[in-house]
Design a protein around this motif. Structure first.
Motif, PDB file in Angstrom:
ATOM      1  N   LEU A   1      23.289 -46.424  29.771  1.00  0.00           N
ATOM      2  CA  LEU A   1      22.212 -45.550  29.314  1.00  0.00           C
ATOM      3  C   LEU A   1      22.426 -45.190  27.845  1.00  0.00           C
ATOM      4  CD1 LEU A   1      19.691 -43.958  30.205  1.00  0.00           C
ATOM      5  CD2 LEU A   1      21.194 -42.050  30.736  1.00  0.00           C
ATOM      6  N   ILE A   2      21.433 -45.511  27.016  1.00  0.00           N
ATOM      7  CA  ILE A   2      21.542 -45.264  25.572  1.00  0.00           C
ATOM      8  C   ILE A   2      20.747 -44.018  25.193  1.00  0.00           C
ATOM      9  CG2 ILE A   2      21.029 -46.244  23.273  1.00  0.00           C
ATOM     10  CD1 ILE A   2      23.044 -47.939  24.647  1.00  0.00           C
ATOM     11  N   LYS A   3      19.592 -43.851  25.866  1.00  0.00           N
ATOM     12  CA  LYS A   3      18.716 -42.751  25.479  1.00  0.00           C
ATOM     13  C   LYS A   3      17.845 -42.368  26.657  1.00  0.00           C
ATOM     14  CE  LYS A   3      15.108 -41.950  22.020  1.00  0.00           C
ATOM     15  NZ  LYS A   3      14.374 -42.537  20.920  1.00  0.00           N
ATOM     16  N   GLU A   4      17.601 -41.070  26.831  1.00  0.00           N
ATOM     17  CA  GLU A   4      16.623 -40.655  27.845  1.00  0.00           C
ATOM     18  C   GLU A   4      15.818 -39.485  27.315  1.00  0.00           C
ATOM     19  OE1 GLU A   4      18.000 -38.844  31.629  1.00  0.00           O
ATOM     20  OE2 GLU A   4      19.969 -38.818  30.670  1.00  0.00           O
ATOM     21  N   GLU A   5      14.557 -39.451  27.699  1.00  0.00           N
ATOM     22  CA  GLU A   5      13.656 -38.445  27.143  1.00  0.00           C
ATOM     23  C   GLU A   5      12.624 -38.074  28.203  1.00  0.00           C
ATOM     24  OE1 GLU A   5      12.330 -40.215  23.350  1.00  0.00           O
ATOM     25  OE2 GLU A   5      10.944 -38.538  23.212  1.00  0.00           O
ATOM     26  N   ASP A   6      12.333 -36.786  28.304  1.00  0.00           N
ATOM     27  CA  ASP A   6      11.214 -36.341  29.139  1.00  0.00           C
ATOM     28  C   ASP A   6      10.008 -36.258  28.208  1.00  0.00           C
ATOM     29  OD1 ASP A   6       9.292 -34.955  30.510  1.00  0.00           O
ATOM     30  OD2 ASP A   6      10.650 -33.442  31.329  1.00  0.00           O
ATOM     31  N   ILE A   7       9.017 -37.119  28.423  1.00  0.00           N
ATOM     32  CA  ILE A   7       7.869 -37.161  27.499  1.00  0.00           C
ATOM     33  C   ILE A   7       6.604 -36.610  28.170  1.00  0.00           C
ATOM     34  CG2 ILE A   7       8.753 -38.983  25.990  1.00  0.00           C
ATOM     35  CD1 ILE A   7       7.038 -41.012  27.521  1.00  0.00           C
ATOM     36  N   THR A   8       6.796 -35.810  29.231  1.00  0.00           N
ATOM     37  CA  THR A   8       5.636 -35.288  29.969  1.00  0.00           C
ATOM     38  C   THR A   8       4.658 -34.543  29.051  1.00  0.00           C
ATOM     39  OG1 THR A   8       7.177 -34.962  31.792  1.00  0.00           O
ATOM     40  CG2 THR A   8       4.987 -34.033  32.063  1.00  0.00           C
ATOM     41  N   LYS A   9       5.194 -33.724  28.141  1.00  0.00           N
ATOM     42  CA  LYS A   9       4.305 -32.938  27.262  1.00  0.00           C
ATOM     43  C   LYS A   9       3.486 -33.858  26.358  1.00  0.00           C
ATOM     44  CE  LYS A   9       6.637 -28.533  27.002  1.00  0.00           C
ATOM     45  NZ  LYS A   9       8.011 -28.167  26.705  1.00  0.00           N
ATOM     46  N   ASN A  10       4.127 -34.909  25.866  1.00  0.00           N
ATOM     47  CA  ASN A  10       3.398 -35.858  24.993  1.00  0.00           C
ATOM     48  C   ASN A  10       2.277 -36.546  25.761  1.00  0.00           C
ATOM     49  OD1 ASN A  10       6.478 -35.809  24.466  1.00  0.00           O
ATOM     50  ND2 ASN A  10       5.607 -36.325  22.486  1.00  0.00           N
ATOM     51  N   ILE A  11       2.564 -36.836  27.028  1.00  0.00           N
ATOM     52  CA  ILE A  11       1.570 -37.521  27.867  1.00  0.00           C
ATOM     53  C   ILE A  11       0.401 -36.573  28.136  1.00  0.00           C
ATOM     54  CG2 ILE A  11       1.194 -38.588  30.165  1.00  0.00           C
ATOM     55  CD1 ILE A  11       3.150 -40.228  28.361  1.00  0.00           C
ATOM     56  N   LEU A  12       0.726 -35.331  28.445  1.00  0.00           N
ATOM     57  CA  LEU A  12      -0.299 -34.337  28.772  1.00  0.00           C
ATOM     58  C   LEU A  12      -1.234 -34.090  27.586  1.00  0.00           C
ATOM     59  CD1 LEU A  12      -0.942 -32.788  31.333  1.00  0.00           C
ATOM     60  CD2 LEU A  12       0.576 -30.985  30.563  1.00  0.00           C
ATOM     61  N   VAL A  13      -0.666 -33.985  26.406  1.00  0.00           N
ATOM     62  CA  VAL A  13      -1.507 -33.772  25.218  1.00  0.00           C
ATOM     63  C   VAL A  13      -2.398 -35.005  24.999  1.00  0.00           C
ATOM     64  CG1 VAL A  13      -1.504 -33.416  22.704  1.00  0.00           C
ATOM     65  CG2 VAL A  13       0.087 -32.156  24.142  1.00  0.00           C
ATOM     66  N   ALA A  14      -1.836 -36.187  25.199  1.00  0.00           N
ATOM     67  CA  ALA A  14      -2.645 -37.412  25.054  1.00  0.00           C
ATOM     68  C   ALA A  14      -3.782 -37.407  26.088  1.00  0.00           C
ATOM     69  CB  ALA A  14      -1.778 -38.648  25.235  1.00  0.00           C
ATOM     70  N   MET A  15      -3.486 -36.956  27.300  1.00  0.00           N
ATOM     71  CA  MET A  15      -4.528 -36.888  28.340  1.00  0.00           C
ATOM     72  C   MET A  15      -5.664 -35.967  27.882  1.00  0.00           C
ATOM     73  SD  MET A  15      -2.338 -36.553  31.819  1.00  0.00           S
ATOM     74  CE  MET A  15      -2.588 -37.697  33.151  1.00  0.00           C
ATOM     75  N   ASN A  16      -5.304 -34.834  27.286  1.00  0.00           N
ATOM     76  CA  ASN A  16      -6.337 -33.911  26.785  1.00  0.00           C
ATOM     77  C   ASN A  16      -7.184 -34.584  25.715  1.00  0.00           C
ATOM     78  OD1 ASN A  16      -5.423 -31.794  28.373  1.00  0.00           O
ATOM     79  ND2 ASN A  16      -4.017 -31.048  26.811  1.00  0.00           N
ATOM     80  N   LEU A  17      -6.489 -35.244  24.788  1.00  0.00           N
ATOM     81  CA  LEU A  17      -7.204 -35.847  23.656  1.00  0.00           C
ATOM     82  C   LEU A  17      -8.076 -37.032  24.095  1.00  0.00           C
ATOM     83  CD1 LEU A  17      -4.223 -35.714  21.154  1.00  0.00           C
ATOM     84  CD2 LEU A  17      -6.368 -34.455  20.920  1.00  0.00           C
ATOM     85  N   GLU A  18      -7.707 -37.647  25.205  1.00  0.00           N
ATOM     86  CA  GLU A  18      -8.412 -38.839  25.697  1.00  0.00           C
ATOM     87  C   GLU A  18      -9.517 -38.495  26.698  1.00  0.00           C
ATOM     88  OE1 GLU A  18      -8.104 -41.720  24.215  1.00  0.00           O
ATOM     89  OE2 GLU A  18      -6.714 -42.859  25.446  1.00  0.00           O
ATOM     90  N   ASN A  19      -9.584 -37.233  27.097  1.00  0.00           N
ATOM     91  CA  ASN A  19     -10.450 -36.855  28.200  1.00  0.00           C
ATOM     92  C   ASN A  19     -11.907 -37.295  28.004  1.00  0.00           C
ATOM     93  OD1 ASN A  19     -10.127 -35.303  30.760  1.00  0.00           O
ATOM     94  ND2 ASN A  19     -11.915 -34.265  29.914  1.00  0.00           N
ATOM     95  N   GLU A  20     -12.416 -37.017  26.823  1.00  0.00           N
ATOM     96  CA  GLU A  20     -13.829 -37.293  26.564  1.00  0.00           C
ATOM     97  C   GLU A  20     -14.121 -38.807  26.565  1.00  0.00           C
ATOM     98  OE1 GLU A  20     -15.167 -34.787  23.354  1.00  0.00           O
ATOM     99  OE2 GLU A  20     -16.874 -36.160  23.086  1.00  0.00           O
ATOM    100  N   ARG A  21     -13.228 -39.560  25.913  1.00  0.00           N
ATOM    101  CA  ARG A  21     -13.422 -41.012  25.836  1.00  0.00           C
ATOM    102  C   ARG A  21     -13.413 -41.645  27.234  1.00  0.00           C
ATOM    103  NH1 ARG A  21     -10.469 -45.998  25.450  1.00  0.00           N
ATOM    104  NH2 ARG A  21      -8.524 -44.992  26.047  1.00  0.00           N
ATOM    105  N   LYS A  22     -12.434 -41.220  28.049  1.00  0.00           N
ATOM    106  CA  LYS A  22     -12.329 -41.797  29.397  1.00  0.00           C
ATOM    107  C   LYS A  22     -13.527 -41.391  30.255  1.00  0.00           C
ATOM    108  CE  LYS A  22      -7.271 -41.778  29.700  1.00  0.00           C
ATOM    109  NZ  LYS A  22      -6.186 -40.999  30.314  1.00  0.00           N
ATOM    110  N   ASN A  23     -13.924 -40.138  30.123  1.00  0.00           N
ATOM    111  CA  ASN A  23     -15.067 -39.645  30.888  1.00  0.00           C
ATOM    112  C   ASN A  23     -16.317 -40.486  30.593  1.00  0.00           C
ATOM    113  OD1 ASN A  23     -16.631 -38.070  32.486  1.00  0.00           O
ATOM    114  ND2 ASN A  23     -16.495 -36.220  31.244  1.00  0.00           N
TER     115      ASN A  23
END
Ligand code: SAM
Length: 270
Positions: free
Chosen positions: A202-224
């Protein structure tokens, strides 16, 4: 309780592979014409001062999905390497990596033959190849790649440890495994344990949930908009769920901590 359709097949391992293969085949068959090249939840940069990734007009349309690829692939120098992507979906990620990071060769594999047909139809570059294949039993020789990338696909595999074993087998010595996906928080420790058991370091580990959630918010309108314009009304609810639109249980599971999105870099040190 995260018992919706995403997780139900997980309780029935024998059906799980068939379910996801059929699901993506059907989606590619009926909705292959929809101009989406990624099928992930995206990634938003949250640290101030991060330089904005420069993209051409076409890539800009799917900036956040593409940024997830960028974030994962940018962890190591891919230039001049033989790179394999497992679970390449519609091929947008492999195509981006080949253009942007200039590996010697880029190979994309997906269990859905209809996805692979779309990849081949849409992307043609020298040393960029797509094949139908199963993550749990890859068709490649031992030690044939310098890096394996896997993004938001492993939750579909009935035996993720078989996949990890295959990653170890096809990687050359000092090769890298770049791995990102989500799980119910209760399953995170088990994935990590299985990764440890692979023999990869294991070289690196990261919890990127917050980054994903913000992207989901920003993408909401386009996906809809895409769903409203392309998917029949009776299927829109399920499409919203899979796309992770605001208000769906998928979205809420990231918001309330039920689901975590992780990212690992591992290396074969033998
Ligand atoms: C959510 S999509 C992500 C696709 C792509 N990585 C992206 O980010 O756009 C998951 C992909 O994993 C593929 N998949 C599911 N099970 C698989 C398996 N056993 N072997 C290879 N690919 C698989 C599916 O066909 C689908 O294309």
């Amino acid at each position: 309780m995260l018992s919706d359709i995403f997780f139900l097949p997980g309780k029935l391992p024998l059906l799980k592979k068939l379910f996801w293969k059929s699901w993506y085949n059907i989606f590619a068959y009926y909705y292959g014409h929809i101009n989406i090249v990624f099928m992930n939840y995206g990634y938003a940069n949250l640290s101030e001062g991060t330089q904005k990734l420069e993209l051409n007009a076409l890539d800009e349309k799917e900036r956040y999905c593409l940024q997830l690829y960028y974030h994962v692939a940018n962890s190591i120098e891919l230039k001049g390497l033989d790179v394999l992507e497992v679970g390449c979906g519609r091929g947008g990620g492999s195509y981006f990596i080949k253009r942007h990071f200039q590996p010697k060769s880029m190979t994309g594999v997906d269990i859905s033959e209809k996805n692979i047909a779309l990849c081949r139809q849409n992307y043609s570059l020298e040393k960029l190849n797509f094949y139908q294949g199963d993550a749990e039993s890859l068709q490649f020789d031992d030690c044939s790649f310098d890096a394996v990338i896997n993004i938001e696909s492993s939750h579909c595999y009935p035996h993720v440890n078989y996949f990890f074993r295959e990653v170890f087998r096809v990687l050359r010595s000092n090769g890298y495994f770049l791995f990102a996906d989500f799980r119910h928080y209760r399953d995170i420790a088990s994935v990590r344990k299985q990764l440890e058991n692979t023999g990869l370091k294991l070289i690196k580990e990261e919890d990127i949930t917050k980054n994903i959630l913000v992207a989901m918010n920003l993408e909401n309108e386009r996906k809809n908009k895409i769903i409203q314009e392309n998917i029949p009304k009776f299927l829109q609810g399920i499409a919203y769920y899979f796309a992770g639109l605001e208000g769906t249980r998928m979205y809420e599971s990231f918001q309330n901590g039920e689901c975590e999105y992780f990212y690992y870099v591992l290396q074969k040190k033998v």
